[in-house]
Design a protein around this motif. Structure first.
Motif, PDB file in Angstrom:
ATOM      1  N   PHE A  91       0.839  -1.189   0.000  1.00  0.00           N
ATOM      2  CA  PHE A  91       0.000   0.000   0.000  1.00  0.00           C
ATOM      3  C   PHE A  91       0.877   1.243   0.000  1.00  0.00           C
ATOM      4  CE2 PHE A  91      -3.493   2.729   1.445  1.00  0.00           C
ATOM      5  CZ  PHE A  91      -4.568   2.142   0.784  1.00  0.00           C
ATOM      6  N   PRO A  92       1.453   1.600  -1.171  1.00  0.00           N
ATOM      7  CA  PRO A  92       2.312   2.791  -1.223  1.00  0.00           C
ATOM      8  C   PRO A  92       1.495   4.066  -1.087  1.00  0.00           C
ATOM      9  CG  PRO A  92       2.008   1.886  -3.418  1.00  0.00           C
ATOM     10  CD  PRO A  92       1.366   0.922  -2.472  1.00  0.00           C
ATOM     11  N   LEU A  93       2.194   5.179  -0.941  1.00  0.00           N
ATOM     12  CA  LEU A  93       1.532   6.461  -0.722  1.00  0.00           C
ATOM     13  C   LEU A  93       0.633   6.836  -1.894  1.00  0.00           C
ATOM     14  CD1 LEU A  93       1.373   8.729   1.348  1.00  0.00           C
ATOM     15  CD2 LEU A  93       3.242   9.880   0.148  1.00  0.00           C
ATOM     16  N   LYS A  94       1.068   6.513  -3.113  1.00  0.00           N
ATOM     17  CA  LYS A  94       0.258   6.817  -4.293  1.00  0.00           C
ATOM     18  C   LYS A  94      -1.083   6.097  -4.224  1.00  0.00           C
ATOM     19  CE  LYS A  94       1.383   4.660  -8.001  1.00  0.00           C
ATOM     20  NZ  LYS A  94       2.104   4.193  -9.205  1.00  0.00           N
ATOM     21  N   THR A  95      -1.069   4.831  -3.789  1.00  0.00           N
ATOM     22  CA  THR A  95      -2.311   4.076  -3.661  1.00  0.00           C
ATOM     23  C   THR A  95      -3.185   4.649  -2.555  1.00  0.00           C
ATOM     24  OG1 THR A  95      -1.125   2.099  -4.385  1.00  0.00           O
ATOM     25  CG2 THR A  95      -3.252   1.758  -3.344  1.00  0.00           C
ATOM     26  N   LEU A  96      -2.565   5.170  -1.497  1.00  0.00           N
ATOM     27  CA  LEU A  96      -3.331   5.807  -0.412  1.00  0.00           C
ATOM     28  C   LEU A  96      -4.110   6.999  -0.940  1.00  0.00           C
ATOM     29  CD1 LEU A  96      -3.858   6.018   2.697  1.00  0.00           C
ATOM     30  CD2 LEU A  96      -1.915   7.582   2.761  1.00  0.00           C
ATOM     31  N   TRP A  97      -3.466   7.854  -1.734  1.00  0.00           N
ATOM     32  CA  TRP A  97      -4.156   9.020  -2.282  1.00  0.00           C
ATOM     33  C   TRP A  97      -5.299   8.599  -3.202  1.00  0.00           C
ATOM     34  CZ3 TRP A  97       1.113  11.465  -4.040  1.00  0.00           C
ATOM     35  CH2 TRP A  97       1.784  11.938  -2.915  1.00  0.00           C
ATOM     36  N   ARG A  98      -5.013   7.648  -4.064  1.00  0.00           N
ATOM     37  CA  ARG A  98      -6.044   7.236  -5.017  1.00  0.00           C
ATOM     38  C   ARG A  98      -7.179   6.501  -4.325  1.00  0.00           C
ATOM     39  NH1 ARG A  98      -2.296   5.535 -10.290  1.00  0.00           N
ATOM     40  NH2 ARG A  98      -1.682   7.690 -10.779  1.00  0.00           N
ATOM     41  N   SER A  99      -6.874   5.729  -3.283  1.00  0.00           N
ATOM     42  CA  SER A  99      -7.935   5.077  -2.511  1.00  0.00           C
ATOM     43  C   SER A  99      -8.825   6.125  -1.854  1.00  0.00           C
ATOM     44  CB  SER A  99      -7.328   4.172  -1.436  1.00  0.00           C
ATOM     45  OG  SER A  99      -6.536   3.164  -2.007  1.00  0.00           O
ATOM     46  N   PHE A 100      -8.217   7.161  -1.333  1.00  0.00           N
ATOM     47  CA  PHE A 100      -8.975   8.240  -0.706  1.00  0.00           C
ATOM     48  C   PHE A 100      -9.891   8.914  -1.725  1.00  0.00           C
ATOM     49  CE2 PHE A 100      -9.486  12.599   0.825  1.00  0.00           C
ATOM     50  CZ  PHE A 100      -9.894  12.374   2.133  1.00  0.00           C
ATOM     51  N   PHE A 101      -9.378   9.135  -2.938  1.00  0.00           N
ATOM     52  CA  PHE A 101     -10.181   9.774  -3.983  1.00  0.00           C
ATOM     53  C   PHE A 101     -11.337   8.878  -4.405  1.00  0.00           C
ATOM     54  CE2 PHE A 101     -10.840  10.631  -8.596  1.00  0.00           C
ATOM     55  CZ  PHE A 101     -11.364  11.915  -8.464  1.00  0.00           C
ATOM     56  N   ALA A 102     -11.060   7.574  -4.609  1.00  0.00           N
ATOM     57  CA  ALA A 102     -12.118   6.645  -5.008  1.00  0.00           C
ATOM     58  C   ALA A 102     -13.191   6.548  -3.923  1.00  0.00           C
ATOM     59  CB  ALA A 102     -11.519   5.259  -5.291  1.00  0.00           C
ATOM     60  N   ALA A 103     -12.770   6.474  -2.654  1.00  0.00           N
ATOM     61  CA  ALA A 103     -13.733   6.408  -1.549  1.00  0.00           C
ATOM     62  C   ALA A 103     -14.562   7.690  -1.468  1.00  0.00           C
ATOM     63  CB  ALA A 103     -13.001   6.164  -0.233  1.00  0.00           C
ATOM     64  N   LEU A 104     -13.919   8.840  -1.732  1.00  0.00           N
ATOM     65  CA  LEU A 104     -14.630  10.124  -1.712  1.00  0.00           C
ATOM     66  C   LEU A 104     -15.697  10.169  -2.802  1.00  0.00           C
ATOM     67  CD1 LEU A 104     -14.920  13.177  -0.966  1.00  0.00           C
ATOM     68  CD2 LEU A 104     -13.091  13.620  -2.595  1.00  0.00           C
ATOM     69  N   VAL A 105     -15.326   9.792  -4.035  1.00  0.00           N
ATOM     70  CA  VAL A 105     -16.282   9.821  -5.149  1.00  0.00           C
ATOM     71  C   VAL A 105     -17.431   8.851  -4.891  1.00  0.00           C
ATOM     72  CG1 VAL A 105     -16.567   9.359  -7.617  1.00  0.00           C
ATOM     73  CG2 VAL A 105     -14.519  10.537  -6.798  1.00  0.00           C
ATOM     74  N   ALA A 106     -17.108   7.653  -4.374  1.00  0.00           N
ATOM     75  CA  ALA A 106     -18.146   6.661  -4.102  1.00  0.00           C
ATOM     76  C   ALA A 106     -19.116   7.170  -3.037  1.00  0.00           C
ATOM     77  CB  ALA A 106     -17.493   5.352  -3.654  1.00  0.00           C
TER      78      ALA A 106
END
Length: 771
Positions: free
Chosen positions: A297-312
Motif C-alpha cells: 500500500f504505497p503512498l500513491k495508492t493511499l491518495w487514489r484510494s482516498f479519492f475513489a472512496a470520496l467519489v463513491a
C-alpha cells in the motif's frame, strides 16, 4: 514501443542488496517505471518484476508534439489512474445506492404492498399519504398487509397466519432465485469475497473471480439474499462488487491491463471504495484496505484510494437511499457524555466480543469443513432453502428478528427521546417532569422495556446460532452486519441494566460522583454501539479501521475512547484463543496460497533447503532458448501443470535467460499456427533476438521472445528463507528462481514456502491442501 535493453541482474545473497539493472544506473527511469534499489528493509516497487515494460516518457513527450491526438493520449496516460478511480467511485456508489433502495422495497414486500405505487417501500408509501398521523406513522391506508389485501382482515388469528405464510413464501422465493442464479451463471458470486480479494492482492490469480458476470450476478443476488431475511449483510460483498468494478475499468487501460502490479493497486483502492459505500465511511474504507486487505500500500495508492472512496461516498449521498439526507443509516445523537466508571462495562463488552468471535470462527469453520467433506456440499440449493425456511419460521414471531438487521441495529443504537415509540423506550415517566425534550433523566423501566429485554435475549441466541450456519453458503453473504447485530443486542441489554442499576442505587459509591438523582447518566444506545464494535472486532480482528468505521457510521466522534477500549479488548481476548480472523480462516479452509503479513518467520533455513527439485526428484522442467520444437513445448505443457517454465541457454550450461508463463506460451503457439505460414510441429522455437542457423529445408522457426520475462526474480541458493519469505510477502510473487553465478538450480513457489513454514511450525507439510 522501444525495445528494452538486454537485462543483467544480480541475485540476493546473505544480507546483500539486490538491484535490477537494465543497462542503466540505479534510480534512472525506464519508461514510466522507476527501478529502486532493494534491501531487506525496503520493498521493491519495480513494475518490471511483473513482466511488463513501459514506454519511455521521452517517446511519449516527443509524440505529443506531433499532433493534438498524441497530446491527448499523453494526457490520458498521465491521468489514467485518476480516471479509473473516478469511474470506480461512480459505479460503486451507484450500485450501492440501487442495492439499498431495492433491499428496502423487497424487505417490506414480504409483509405488504403499497397500493398507490407497488415499488414504494412501507416508509415511502406512508410519506406520500396525506392521511398519516404522527401517532400512527407506521400505519397508513395506502399500505396494506397481505391479509388485508387478500382476505380483507387486519387482525385476528387468520390474518396473522396468512401474513406469516406470505413472509415465509417470499423469503423462500428470494433465496431460491439467488442460489439458482449463482449456481448457473456465476459460481464465484457466492460468499463474502474478502478472503479471495486478500488472496488476489497477495499475488495469486483466480481467473473469472472479478469478471463481468460475477459483478452482475452478485449485485442482483445480493439484493435477493438480504431481502430474504437471512442472517447476513451486504457490506462484505460490496467490497467484492467494487473490486469487480475496478477490474473492469482497469482492463480498459493497457497501462493496468498488462501490468499485474498496477492492477493490484487499483483493486486496493476499489476495496476502499467498497467499504466507503457499504458503511458510508470513506476514511474507514481507506484504513480497512490498508489494515485488512492490501499486501502492498504505497503512498500513491493511499491518495487514489482516498479519492475513489470520496467519489463513491459522494455518489451514494447524491442518491440518498436512506431518505435522511445523511450518508449513513445508523446516525445517532447522544446528549450525555460517557464517564470513566463506564469503562468497566465497555471492557466487559470487549471480552464478550472476543469470546463471540472465537466461538463463531471455530463453529463456522467446523461446519464449512463438514460441508466440504460430506454429501451436504453436493446440495447447495437444498441447504439454502432449508436454512431460509428455519430462519423465516423462527424470525417472524419475534419483532426484533422479523425486521431487517439494519433496522434492528438502528433501533438499538438510538437514544430514547420524548417522541420515540419503541418498546425499548417504554419507561415510566414522571408527570411533573418539566425538563427539555433532549434532556430526559433516567427513569424506571416499564413493562415494554422488560418485554423487549426478553425478546432481545431470544433474538441474541437465535442470531448467534443461525449466523454460524448461514455464513459460507453458496450465496452472497456478508458478516459485518450480523456480527454488529449480535454485539448491539448484547450491548443494549447491558446498557439498560447499568441504567436501571444507576437509577435505583444512585447512592452507591460507583455512581455517587457522576449520577445524581434526576440526571441523565447512562445512554443504553452507546453500549449497543460499543458492543457492535467489540463483536465485529472479535470476528475480523480489525482495530484502527474498525474504530474509524464505527464513528463515521454513527457520527459519535466523542465516543472514540470507549470504541477503542472495546476493540482492543476484543482483539486481545480473541487472539488468546487463536490468531486467525474469520477471513484468514476461510482462506486456509479453501486452500488458497496466502502468506499472512502478520506472521513472523524466524528460522535459519536457506533457499536451498526449500527449492525444487530436491534430491531424488526429476530434474526441473525448462525450455531452451533455440533448440526445442513446437511439438516439444506442447508436449511439455500437456504433461505438466506448472504456471511457467524457466528458459535457459542449453541443458548443459543451465544459464538462465528468463521465464515464460504457461498461458502466454499457449496463446502465442495457437496464434502462430493460425496466422503465420510455415509454422508446424517440428518448427524450432527460439527466444533470442536473431533466429538460429538452420538447414535450408527446415520449417519456418517461431520467435517467442515477446512472451519472455527477461528479468525474473532470482535469489541465490544461500539466501536466508527469512529474506525469501519477506520477498514473497511484499512483492506478491508466485515463484522465485534459485541460481548460483547465473546458473539455474531450482525454483521456489509460494506453495513451497507455505509448506516449509508449516513444517517449521511442527505441522505436516503434506496436510496443507491447495485449491
Amino acid at each position: 514501443m522501444a525495445q528494452p535493453l538486454a537485462p543483467t541482474w544480480r541475485t540476493v545473497g546473505d544480507g546483500a542488496a539486490f538491484a535490477l539493472e537494465q543497462g542503466l544506473k540505479r534510480g534512472r527511469r525506464l519508461g514510466s517505471c522507476k527501478l529502486f534499489e532493494w534491501n531487506t528493509a525496503t520493498p521493491v516497487h519495480a513494475h518490471i518484476l511483473y513482466g511488463s515494460f513501459c514506454a519511455p516518457p521521452a517517446e511519449i513527450t516527443s509524440k505529443s508534439k506531433e499532433s493534438i491526438w498524441e497530446f491527448i493520449k499523453s494526457l490520458l496516460d498521465a491521468w489514467s489512474g485518476w480516471v479509473v478511480m473516478l469511474l470506480i467511485g461512480l459505479l460503486a456508489g451507484t450500485l450501492a445506492g440501487v442495492i439499498d433502495l431495492a433491499v428496502d422495497w423487497m424487505t417490506d414486500l414480504k409483509e405488504g404492498v403499497c397500493l398507490s405505487a407497488f415499488w414504494y417501500s412501507h416508509e415511502q408509501c406512508c410519506w406520500t399519504s396525506n392521511e398519516t398521523t404522527f401517532e400512527d406513522r407506521d400505519k397508513c391506508p395506502l399500505w396494506q398487509k397481505w391479509s388485508e389485501l387478500l382476505v380483507n382482515q387486519s387482525e385476528g388469528a387468520s390474518a396473522y397466519i396468512l401474513n406469516y405464510l406470505m413472509y415465509i413464501l417470499w423469503a423462500l422465493l428470494f433465496a431460491f432465485l439467488a442460489v439458482s442464479l449463482v449456481r448457473v451463471f456465476a459460481p464465484y458470486a457466492c460468499g463474502s469475497g474478502i478472503p479471495e480479494i486478500k488472496t488476489i492482492l497477495s499475488g495469486f490469480i483466480i481467473r473469472g473471480y472479478l469478471g463481468k458476470w460475477t459483478l452482475l450476478i452478485k449485485t442482483v443476488t445480493l439484493v435477493l439474499v438480504v431481502s430474504s431475511g437471512l442472517s447476513l449483510g451486504k457490506e462484505g460483498p460490496l467490497v467484492h462488487v467494487a473490486c469487480c468494478c475496478g477490474n473492469f475499468f482497469s482492463s480498459l487501460f493497457s497501462k493496468y491491463s498488462k501490468n499485474e502490479g498496477k492492477r493490484r493497486e487499483v483493486l486496493s483502492a476499489a476495496a476502499a471504495a467498497g467499504v466507503s459505500v457499504a458503511f458510508g465511511a470513506p476514511i474507514g474504507g481507506v484504513l480497512f484496505s490498508l489494515e485488512e486487505v492490501s499486501y502492498y500500500f504505497p503512498l500513491k495508492t493511499l491518495w487514489r484510494s482516498f479519492f475513489a472512496a470520496l467519489v463513491a461516498a459522494f455518489t451514494l449521498r447524491s442518491i440518498n437511499p436512506f431518505g435522511n439526507s445523511r450518508l449513513v443509516l445508523f446516525y445517532v445523537e447522544y446528549h450525555t457524555p460517557w464517564y470513566m466508571a463506564e469503562l468497566f462495562p465497555f471492557i466487559l463488552l470487549g471480552v464478550f466480543g472476543g469470546l463471540w468471535g472465537t466461538l463463531f470462527i471455530r463453529c463456522n469453520i467446523a461446519w464449512c469443513r463438514r460441508r466440504k467433506t460430506t454429501k451436504l456440499g453436493k446440495y447447495p440449493v437444498l441447504e439454502v432453502i432449508a436454512v431460509t425456511a428455519i430462519t423465516a419460521i423462527i424470525a417472524y414471531p419475534n419483532p426484533y428478528t422479523r425486521r431487517s438487521t439494519s433496522e434492528l441495529i438502528s433501533e438499538l443504537f438510538n437514544d430514547c427521546g420524548a417522541l420515540e415509540s419503541s418498546q425499548l423506550c417504554d419507561y415510566i415517566n414522571d408527570p411533573n417532569m418539566t425538563r427539555p425534550v433532549d434532556d430526559i433523566p433516567d427513569r424506571p423501566a416499564g413493562v415494554g422495556v422488560y418485554t423487549a429485554m426478553w425478546q432481545l435475549a431470544l433474538a441474541l441466541i437465535f442470531k448467534i446460532v443461525i449466523t454460524i450456519f448461514t455464513f459460507g453458503m453458496k450465496i452472497p453473504s456478508g458478516l459485518f452486519i450480523p456480527s454488529m447485530a449480535v454485539g448491539a443486542m448484547a450491548g443494549r441489554m447491558v446498557g439498560i441494566g447499568v441504567e436501571q442499576l444507576a437509577y435505583h442505587h444512585h447512592d452507591w459509591i460507583i455512581f455517587r460522583n457522576w449520577c445524581r438523582p434526576g440526571a441523565d447518566c447512562v445512554t443504553p444506545g452507546l453500549y449497543a454501539m460499543v458492543g457492535a464494535a467489540a463483536c465485529l472486532g472479535g470476528v475480523t480482528r480489525m482495530t484502527v479501521s474498525l474504530v474509524v468505521i464505527m464513528f463515521e457510521l454513527t457520527g459519535g466522534l466523542e465516543y472514540i475512547v470507549p470504541l477503542m477500549a472495546a476493540a482492543v479488548t476484543s482483539k486481545w481476548v480473541a487472539d488468546a484463543f487463536g490468531k486467525e480472523g474469520i477471513y484468514e480462516a476461510h482462506i486456509h479452509l479453501n486452500g488458497y496460497p496466502f502468506l499472512d503479513v502478520k506472521d513472523e518467520f524466524t528460522h535459519r533455513t536457506l533457499a536451498t533447503d526449500v527449492m525444487r527439485p530436491r534430491r531424488g526428484e526429476p530434474p526441473l522442467s525448462v525450455l531452451t532458448q533455440d533448440s526445442m520444437t513446437v511439438e516439444d513445448v506442447e508436449t511439455l505443457i500437456k504433461e505438466t501443470d506448472y504456471n511457467g517454465f524457466p528458459v535457459v541457454v542449453s541443458r548443459d550450461s543451465e544459464r538462465l535467460i528468463g521465464f515464460a508463463q504457461r498461458r502466454e506460451l499457449i496463446l502465442a503457439i495457437k496464434n502462430a499456427r493460425q496466422r503465420q505460414e510455415g509454422i508446424v510441429s517440428n518448427s524450432i522455437m527460439y527466444f533470442t533476438e536473431e533466429p538460429p542457423e538452420l538447414p535450408a529445408n527446415s520449417p519456418h522457426p517461431l520467435k517467442l521472445r515477446r512472451v519472455l520475462n527477461l528479468s525474473p526474480f532470482t535469489v541465490t541458493d544461500h539466501t536466508p528463507m527469512e529474506t525469501v519469505v519477506d520477498i514473497f510477502r511484499k512483492l506478491g510473487l508466485r515463484q522465485c528462481l534459485v541460481t548460483r553465478s547465473g546458473r539455474l538450480l531450482g525454483i521456489i513457489t509460494k506453495k513451497d514456502v507455505l509448506r516449509h513454514m508449516a513444517q517449521m511450525a511442527n505441522q505436516d507439510p503434506e496436510s496443507i491442501m491447495f485449491n
